[in-house]
Design an enzyme around this catalytic site. Sequence first.
Site, PDB file in Angstrom:
ATOM      1  N   HIS A 193       0.826  -1.195   0.000  1.00  0.00           N
ATOM      2  CA  HIS A 193       0.000   0.000   0.000  1.00  0.00           C
ATOM      3  C   HIS A 193       0.868   1.256   0.000  1.00  0.00           C
ATOM      4  CE1 HIS A 193      -2.625   3.151   1.467  1.00  0.00           C
ATOM      5  NE2 HIS A 193      -3.512   2.527   0.732  1.00  0.00           N
ATOM      6  N   GLU A 431     -23.318   2.023   3.903  1.00  0.00           N
ATOM      7  CA  GLU A 431     -22.154   1.673   4.729  1.00  0.00           C
ATOM      8  C   GLU A 431     -22.344   0.340   5.443  1.00  0.00           C
ATOM      9  OE1 GLU A 431     -21.526   4.758   7.659  1.00  0.00           O
ATOM     10  OE2 GLU A 431     -23.660   5.091   7.910  1.00  0.00           O
ATOM     11  N   ASP A 455     -17.259   2.193   7.491  1.00  0.00           N
ATOM     12  CA  ASP A 455     -18.108   1.165   8.076  1.00  0.00           C
ATOM     13  C   ASP A 455     -18.326  -0.003   7.123  1.00  0.00           C
ATOM     14  OD1 ASP A 455     -18.800   1.862  10.748  1.00  0.00           O
ATOM     15  OD2 ASP A 455     -19.849   3.590   9.933  1.00  0.00           O
ATOM     16  N   CYS A 502     -17.349   8.783   0.712  1.00  0.00           N
ATOM     17  CA  CYS A 502     -16.836   9.720   1.717  1.00  0.00           C
ATOM     18  C   CYS A 502     -16.013   9.049   2.813  1.00  0.00           C
ATOM     19  CB  CYS A 502     -17.976  10.506   2.351  1.00  0.00           C
ATOM     20  SG  CYS A 502     -18.992   9.495   3.433  1.00  0.00           S
TER      21      CYS A 502
HETATM   22  C1  PEP Z   1     -17.989   5.842   6.805  1.00  0.00           C
HETATM   23  O1  PEP Z   1     -18.488   4.947   7.482  1.00  0.00           O
HETATM   24  O2  PEP Z   1     -17.242   5.644   5.820  1.00  0.00           O
HETATM   25  C2  PEP Z   1     -18.219   7.259   7.162  1.00  0.00           C
HETATM   26  C3  PEP Z   1     -17.774   8.241   6.410  1.00  0.00           C
HETATM   27  O3  PEP Z   1     -18.873   7.497   8.324  1.00  0.00           O
HETATM   28  P1  PEP Z   1     -18.148   7.531   9.742  1.00  0.00           P
HETATM   29  O4  PEP Z   1     -16.666   7.462   9.475  1.00  0.00           O
HETATM   30  O5  PEP Z   1     -18.559   8.816  10.370  1.00  0.00           O
HETATM   31  O6  PEP Z   1     -18.708   6.330  10.394  1.00  0.00           O
HETATM   32 MG    MG Z   2     -19.976   5.393   8.951  1.00  0.00          MG
END
Ligand code: PEP
Ligand code: MG
Length: 581
Positions: A193, A431, A455, A502
Site C-alpha cells: 500500500h 455503509e 463502516d 466519503c
Molecule cells: C464511513 O463509514 O465511511 C463514514 C464516512 O462514516 P463515519 O466514518 O462517520 O462512520
Molecule cells: Mg460510517
Amino acid sequence: MERLTGIGVSPGVVLGRAVVLTQRTEVMRFPIPPERVEQEVAALLRSQAASRQQLQDIKARVEHGPGSELAALFDAQLLMLDDPMLVGRAESIVRAERVNAAWAVHRAYEELYHVFRSMEDPYLRERETDVADVAGRLRLNLRHGAKGPKELLSEVDGPSVLIADELTASVAAQLDWSRVQAFATDAGSRTYHTAILARSLKVPAIVGLHDASLRIAAGTPVVLDGTTGELTVAPTPAQIDEAHRRATPPRRRRAATTAAGPVSTTDGMRIRLEANIELLEDLPFLNEHGAEGVGLYRSEFMLSGRPIESVTEDDQYALYRSLIEQVAPRPVTIRTFDVDERHFAGPGRGPERRRTRPGLRGLRLGLANPAVLRTQLRALVRASAHGPLRIMFPFVTAVEEVRDARKMLAEVVSGFSGIDPTQLKVGAMIEVPSAALAADLLAPEVDFFTIGTNDLIQFCLAVDRTDDRVSDLYEPLHPAVLRLIRIVRRAATRHHIPVSLCGEMASDPALVGLLVGLGLTEFSMTPGAIPIIRHVVEELSATEARRLASHALRLATAAEIEQYLFDALAASPFQRSPFRE
Ligand code: PEP
Ligand code: MG
C-alpha cells in the site's frame, strides 16, 4: 556513516535532511526545534483553557435540560483536565522530549489509562473512558493551536527526506510534497500500500527499514536510493558527491496547495471533490483547499458529549444555518446524528450503558426515538431556506427505514410554509453490506447515495478496527469490498442518481485511481487531502483506470490486487507524474 537496507519501491535518488515522523493510534509524533518548545507549551495551555470552557458550557446546558443528573460527569472531566498527571505531565513531556503537544497529551493519557485500568473498584476503572474523552478533547482543540507537520516541514531548509514508522494516506495528505522529495518507512506490513502511494505521488521511496525512525535523528543528512533500497545516513563527502551525480534531477514540484475549481482527468472526466467536516472551525480549510461543497457534515460532533435530547431545535438550526450560509452557493450535505445509545440520557446511562449493545445506531436509533429525529429534521428543514442542503441518513440497512424517515420528513415539511420539498435532496449512506447489496431497491427511494467505506469495510469483512487482533484484516482492497462498491455505483447509474464516496478510501492517493476506474466521480474527504487527490486525478486517465479496475476485479485476493496496482503504476500508462516538472 551508516547504511540501512530496505525494499526500494519507487525509483530515484534523493539527498536531503531527515524529517522524522512517527504515528501511533492516529496521533502523530514529531520532534520540534528547541525554539518552538515555548510555543508548543502555550498551545497546550490554550487547548486546556478552551477545553475547560467547553466542558463548563456543556455542563451548564445539561444542568438545565433533561438528564441533569449527568452534569456530575462533566465535573469529573473538569477535575481531570486540571489534574497535573494529564496536562502538567504533557507539558513536561513536550519540554523534556521536544515533541509536539498532541503526542505529549497522548503519552500522558496512556500513563493515566494504565493507572485507571489497574484500579480495583469497577466504577473507578470505568472512569478511564472519561480520561479518554478529556484527552481527545485536548487533542481536538490542539488541532487549531499547535503547528502541524506541514508547517514544521516548511521550516526545514532545502529538500527533505521523510523517515516515518509508517505512512498513512491521512499523513501523506498533510505533507508538503514540494519539500518532501522522498520517504522511507519502518513498516513492512502495509508495504504494498505504501509502495502504491509512493508511485502514485512519484516520489522515490524505501519501505521495510524496521526501526529507522527510531535510529535516525531529525536533521541528519541522508541519501535515499529508491532503486536499490539503500538509505545512507550521514554520508561521507565522497558519498554526497556521488549522490549529487546520481540524484534524480531536482524537480520544481508544484506545491500541493491552493488550486481550486473543477478538476478533470487527462481524458476529460469531471471529478467532484468535496470535504468532510466535523467542526465549523474547519470551514476556512474548505476554501483554502478548494472543496466544491461539504459532502459530509458529521452532525453528531455538535453533541460533544451531551445527551442527544438536550440539544434543542433552535441550537441545531443556528448551527446548520451558519454552516449552510458559509458554504453557499456550494451545497452542504448534513448527516443526521450517527450515534448509538450512549448519547441518550435517562436511567441506565453510566458505566454499564457504555457497553452498549451493537446495532441500535444511526437512522435505526433515530426511528426508535422519533422525537429526537423529528427535532433534527425540523431544524434542517428550517435551515434549508438559507442555501442548498442535502439531508443524509446514516447506517441505513433497509428500504423501510428510508421510507419511514422520508415520511417523517414530509410531515415536518408540511408544517412549514414556503419550503419547496423538491429542493430538499435526501440521501442514504451506504455503509452496511445489506444496503449495498440492495442498492437497486434503495435507489428509487432517495436522491443520492454516499458510500461510507469506513463502516462498509468493517461490516463486510467482520473486522472491528478497534480490536488489535483483527485490525490487520481491515482491507479496503478486499475483492468483496470492491465488488460492493461496484454494485452501488451501478445501481446509482441505472437509477440516475449521483453517488459519492466519503470514507477514508477517498483521501488515499493510492486508491483514488482504482475508485475512478470503478466509475466513481464524486469524493468527499478530509479537507487537507483535497490538494493531493486533485493532483493525482489531474494526471489520471479515466480510460486506463477503468481498464485497470476491471482487471483488478477479476483477481481473487487483496494481495493480488495490490501487487497488480503496484505493477501497473510502474509501467504507468495509467498515470503521469502528479507534479509538473
Ligand atoms: C464511513 O463509514 O465511511 C463514514 C464516512 O462514516 P463515519 O466514518 O462517520 O462512520
Ligand atoms: Mg460510517
